[in-house]
Design a protein around this motif. Structure first.
Motif, PDB file in Angstrom:
ATOM      1  N   PHE A 142      89.932 125.520  27.656  1.00 33.19           N
ATOM      2  CA  PHE A 142      90.006 125.569  26.195  1.00 33.19           C
ATOM      3  C   PHE A 142      88.723 125.049  25.553  1.00 33.19           C
ATOM      4  N   VAL A 143      88.107 124.067  26.190  1.00 31.05           N
ATOM      5  CA  VAL A 143      86.810 123.574  25.691  1.00 31.05           C
ATOM      6  C   VAL A 143      85.764 124.679  25.821  1.00 31.05           C
ATOM      7  N   LEU A 144      85.762 125.370  26.977  1.00 28.52           N
ATOM      8  CA  LEU A 144      84.813 126.468  27.186  1.00 28.52           C
ATOM      9  C   LEU A 144      85.053 127.602  26.194  1.00 28.52           C
ATOM     10  N   LEU A 145      86.323 127.903  25.929  1.00 26.91           N
ATOM     11  CA  LEU A 145      86.657 128.947  24.947  1.00 26.91           C
ATOM     12  C   LEU A 145      86.136 128.572  23.560  1.00 26.91           C
ATOM     13  N   ALA A 146      86.346 127.309  23.170  1.00 22.10           N
ATOM     14  CA  ALA A 146      85.882 126.847  21.855  1.00 22.10           C
ATOM     15  C   ALA A 146      84.359 126.899  21.780  1.00 22.10           C
ATOM     16  N   CYS A 147      83.683 126.418  22.834  1.00 23.64           N
ATOM     17  CA  CYS A 147      82.205 126.448  22.874  1.00 23.64           C
ATOM     18  C   CYS A 147      81.702 127.886  22.791  1.00 23.64           C
ATOM     19  N   GLY A 148      82.334 128.785  23.549  1.00 25.56           N
ATOM     20  CA  GLY A 148      81.925 130.197  23.567  1.00 25.56           C
ATOM     21  C   GLY A 148      82.109 130.866  22.226  1.00 25.56           C
ATOM     22  N   THR A 149      83.223 130.562  21.543  1.00 29.20           N
ATOM     23  CA  THR A 149      83.496 131.173  20.236  1.00 29.20           C
ATOM     24  C   THR A 149      82.494 130.681  19.195  1.00 29.20           C
TER      25      THR A 149
ATOM     26  N   LEU B 266      81.085 116.915  27.511  1.00 29.81           N
ATOM     27  CA  LEU B 266      81.121 116.260  28.826  1.00 29.81           C
ATOM     28  C   LEU B 266      80.671 114.806  28.735  1.00 29.81           C
ATOM     29  N   GLN B 267      79.595 114.571  27.969  1.00 25.95           N
ATOM     30  CA  GLN B 267      79.063 113.204  27.851  1.00 25.95           C
ATOM     31  C   GLN B 267      80.032 112.291  27.109  1.00 25.95           C
ATOM     32  N   ARG B 268      80.751 112.846  26.124  1.00 25.59           N
ATOM     33  CA  ARG B 268      81.618 111.996  25.311  1.00 25.59           C
ATOM     34  C   ARG B 268      83.022 111.822  25.900  1.00 25.59           C
ATOM     35  N   TYR B 269      83.573 112.902  26.444  1.00 29.30           N
ATOM     36  CA  TYR B 269      84.986 112.856  26.826  1.00 29.30           C
ATOM     37  C   TYR B 269      85.266 112.942  28.323  1.00 29.30           C
ATOM     38  N   ALA B 270      84.337 113.534  29.103  1.00 33.55           N
ATOM     39  CA  ALA B 270      84.612 113.680  30.536  1.00 33.55           C
ATOM     40  C   ALA B 270      84.493 112.325  31.228  1.00 33.55           C
ATOM     41  N   VAL B 271      85.525 111.930  31.957  1.00 34.10           N
ATOM     42  CA  VAL B 271      85.519 110.629  32.632  1.00 34.10           C
ATOM     43  C   VAL B 271      85.383 110.809  34.137  1.00 34.10           C
ATOM     44  N   ASN B 272      86.317 111.514  34.741  1.00 33.90           N
ATOM     45  CA  ASN B 272      86.313 111.659  36.199  1.00 33.90           C
ATOM     46  C   ASN B 272      85.988 113.073  36.678  1.00 33.90           C
ATOM     47  N   SER B 273      85.601 113.952  35.767  1.00 39.75           N
ATOM     48  CA  SER B 273      85.395 115.343  36.163  1.00 39.75           C
ATOM     49  C   SER B 273      84.226 115.950  35.411  1.00 39.75           C
ATOM     50  N   ALA B 274      83.557 116.891  36.092  1.00 40.90           N
ATOM     51  CA  ALA B 274      82.471 117.630  35.436  1.00 40.90           C
ATOM     52  C   ALA B 274      82.968 118.991  34.954  1.00 40.90           C
ATOM     53  N   ASP B 275      84.291 119.194  34.968  1.00 40.83           N
ATOM     54  CA  ASP B 275      84.900 120.450  34.546  1.00 40.83           C
ATOM     55  C   ASP B 275      85.473 120.274  33.139  1.00 40.83           C
TER      56      ASP B 275
ATOM     57  N   GLU C 235      75.488 125.589  25.597  1.00 40.50           N
ATOM     58  CA  GLU C 235      75.121 124.497  26.514  1.00 40.50           C
ATOM     59  C   GLU C 235      75.177 123.147  25.796  1.00 40.50           C
ATOM     60  N   THR C 236      74.687 123.094  24.534  1.00 40.75           N
ATOM     61  CA  THR C 236      74.655 121.836  23.785  1.00 40.75           C
ATOM     62  C   THR C 236      76.073 121.313  23.525  1.00 40.75           C
ATOM     63  N   LEU C 237      76.959 122.207  23.056  1.00 39.33           N
ATOM     64  CA  LEU C 237      78.344 121.790  22.775  1.00 39.33           C
ATOM     65  C   LEU C 237      79.055 121.347  24.047  1.00 39.33           C
ATOM     66  N   LYS C 238      78.872 122.118  25.119  1.00 38.97           N
ATOM     67  CA  LYS C 238      79.548 121.815  26.395  1.00 38.97           C
ATOM     68  C   LYS C 238      79.060 120.467  26.939  1.00 38.97           C
ATOM     69  N   ASN C 239      77.750 120.252  26.931  1.00 37.30           N
ATOM     70  CA  ASN C 239      77.193 118.995  27.456  1.00 37.30           C
ATOM     71  C   ASN C 239      77.581 117.799  26.581  1.00 37.30           C
ATOM     72  N   ALA C 240      77.634 118.025  25.252  1.00 40.26           N
ATOM     73  CA  ALA C 240      78.039 116.938  24.339  1.00 40.26           C
ATOM     74  C   ALA C 240      79.485 116.536  24.626  1.00 40.26           C
TER      75      ALA C 240
ATOM     76  N   TYR D 128      81.974 128.205  37.797  1.00 40.88           N
ATOM     77  CA  TYR D 128      83.151 128.349  36.930  1.00 40.88           C
ATOM     78  C   TYR D 128      82.705 128.458  35.472  1.00 40.88           C
ATOM     79  N   TRP D 129      81.711 127.638  35.081  1.00 44.38           N
ATOM     80  CA  TRP D 129      81.188 127.727  33.720  1.00 44.38           C
ATOM     81  C   TRP D 129      80.608 129.111  33.472  1.00 44.38           C
ATOM     82  N   LYS D 130      79.846 129.627  34.471  1.00 48.47           N
ATOM     83  CA  LYS D 130      79.211 130.943  34.304  1.00 48.47           C
ATOM     84  C   LYS D 130      80.283 132.027  34.150  1.00 48.47           C
ATOM     85  N   HIS D 131      81.277 132.013  35.056  1.00 47.85           N
ATOM     86  CA  HIS D 131      82.293 133.060  35.035  1.00 47.85           C
ATOM     87  C   HIS D 131      83.170 132.964  33.795  1.00 47.85           C
ATOM     88  N   SER D 132      83.223 131.807  33.181  1.00 46.51           N
ATOM     89  CA  SER D 132      84.051 131.639  31.988  1.00 46.51           C
ATOM     90  C   SER D 132      83.321 132.106  30.735  1.00 46.51           C
TER      91      SER D 132
END
Length: 416
Positions: free
Chosen positions: A328-335, A315-324, A308-313, A107-111
């Motif tokens: 909108f996070v992916l869009l922001a990271c991509g931009t 995930l580490q800070r805000y993701a609680v129960n999901s690795a997705d 990768e750095t923004l996405k992983n940062a 999903y990350w790749k396709h996004s």
């Protein structure tokens, strides 16, 4: 969660789950959970520990600490052993419609297919199931269609960028409003889309060549994993991009010449190509090739690393129960990552465009990449290497947004 379960199990599409459908959903979901459990159980001892979680996510390019892995374990561990057996894993996830880890990574790749006008990022990895069912080419078609619509909508900004890169100087300080006014005065509103036809036409061959080259490079690297690590993705992606760009580079030169043409100068793309060939020879179709190739490396490297750095940062800070991380996070990271990549490679892109624009006049000195850099720095200063940057950045957010909306709608239409 309940809605997702009903949607996944509702075979007769009546909006409800009967007992038979619910049993079928549980059986199917349990098989998927078993596969994920086996992929995480690196020691094959029937248990998952913190180190195995850390290693599995690291293989997929997601870095977490052992303390974070222990938090994940605690949420599933019933007997306090700090390891998870199959029963604990199944019981925890059976009524949680979470996607399996490879699907999340896909999903990350396709996004990351979003097109910012020049660099179309092709989804690079597909599952065996996606290959067998033909889903992979539907992703590519959806991405190509999204790129075509996105480029067409932002074409006036793209043409303005090219004009500013080539014609703007200290004596001719072209601004955004002035540039648009000049284009409309010279050729009417339609002139804002000059060069867009060839820009859209080159999406299909570029995407196809890039995808095929990526597949071959992956085999050559010889990785035994379905998903490449970050440094392998960077190497494979940069090489595939270089091969694709080399193959369609004459179309890049044509695009620049078509964008810069005056009213009535050429009757169309073919006339422009014939004109260049007869007056300047075949070599003219590869003007600016070296700075273009050099620009791929910082663009691809910085784009991927920042993404990768923004996405992983996040995930580490805000993701609680999901690795997705969510779209909108992916869009922001991509931009942000694309903007950083463009900032680093922009001087090379400007020099490439100026070299592409040079019509060869008999007896005129041939300007090299190095000579052009020196000339720009001497006459315009460092600022001269960033002419046209404002319209270039102005198109990033609309281009990414349009790409996303069209891509998601095309995927639904194609049944992805």
């Amino acid at each position: 969660s309940e809605q997702k379960i009903v949607k996944a199990g509702d075979k007769d599409l009546d909006g409800q789950l009967d007992f038979e459908e619910f049993v079928h959903y549980l059986q199917d979901h349990e098989k998927k959970l078993r596969l994920v459990f086996k992929s995480l159980d690196k020691k094959n001892d029937g248990r998952i520990d913190a180190q195995e979680i850390v290693q599995s996510l690291r293989d997929l390019g997601v870095k977490i600490s052992e303390q974070q892995a222990e938090k994940i374990l605690k949420s599933m561990d019933k007997n306090g052993t700090m390891t998870i057996d199959w029963n604990e894993w199944r019981d925890y996830h059976l009524l949680h419609p979470v996607e399996n880890i490879p699907e999340i990574i896909l999903y990350w790749k396709h996004s990351t297919i979003f097109d910012v006008g020049e660099n179309l990022t092709v989804p690079d990895e597909f599952t065996v199931e996606e290959r067998q069912t033909g889903m992979w080419w539907r992703h590519l078609v959806a991405g190509g269609g999204a790129g075509a619509v996105s480029r067409t909508c932002t074409a006036p900004l793209d043409r303005l960028k090219v004009l500013m890169q080539v014609h703007a100087s200290r004596s001719n300080n072209m601004c955004i409003v002035g540039g648009f006014t000049q284009m409309i005065r010279e050729g009417g509103p339609r002139s804002l889309w000059r060069g867009n036809g060839i820009n859209v036409l080159k999406i299909a061959p570029e995407s196809a060549i890039k995808f095929m080259a990526y597949e071959q490079i992956k085999r050559f690297i010889g990785t035994d994993q379905e998903m490449l690590r970050i440094h392998e993705r960077l190497l494979a992606g940069s090489l595939a991009g270089a091969i694709a760009q080399s193959s369609i580079y004459p179309m890049e030169v044509l695009k620049t010449r078509m964008a810069l043409r005056k009213t009535g100068q050429y009757s169309g793309m073919l006339d422009c190509a014939k004109n260049i060939l007869s007056k300047e020879g075949m070599a003219a179709f590869y003007k600016g090739y070296i700075p273009n190739m050099l620009g791929i490396i910082p663009y691809a490297g910085i784009d991927l690393a920042v993404y990768e750095t923004l996405k992983n940062a996040w995930l580490q800070r805000y993701a609680v129960n999901s690795a997705d991380p969510g779209v909108f996070v992916l869009l922001a990271c991509g931009t942000i990552s694309s903007t950083c990549g463009q900032l680093a490679s922009y001087p090379l892109a400007l020099v490439r465009t100026r070299m592409q624009a040079q019509a060869s006049v008999e007896g005129a000195p041939k300007v090299t990449m190095r000579g052009l850099f020196k000339h720009i720095l001497k006459t315009e200063g460092a600022f001269g290497l960033y002419r046209g940057l404002a319209p270039n950045f102005m198109k990033v957010i609309p281009a990414v947004s349009i790409s996303y909306v069209v891509y998601e709608n095309l995927k639904m239409t194609l049944g992805v």
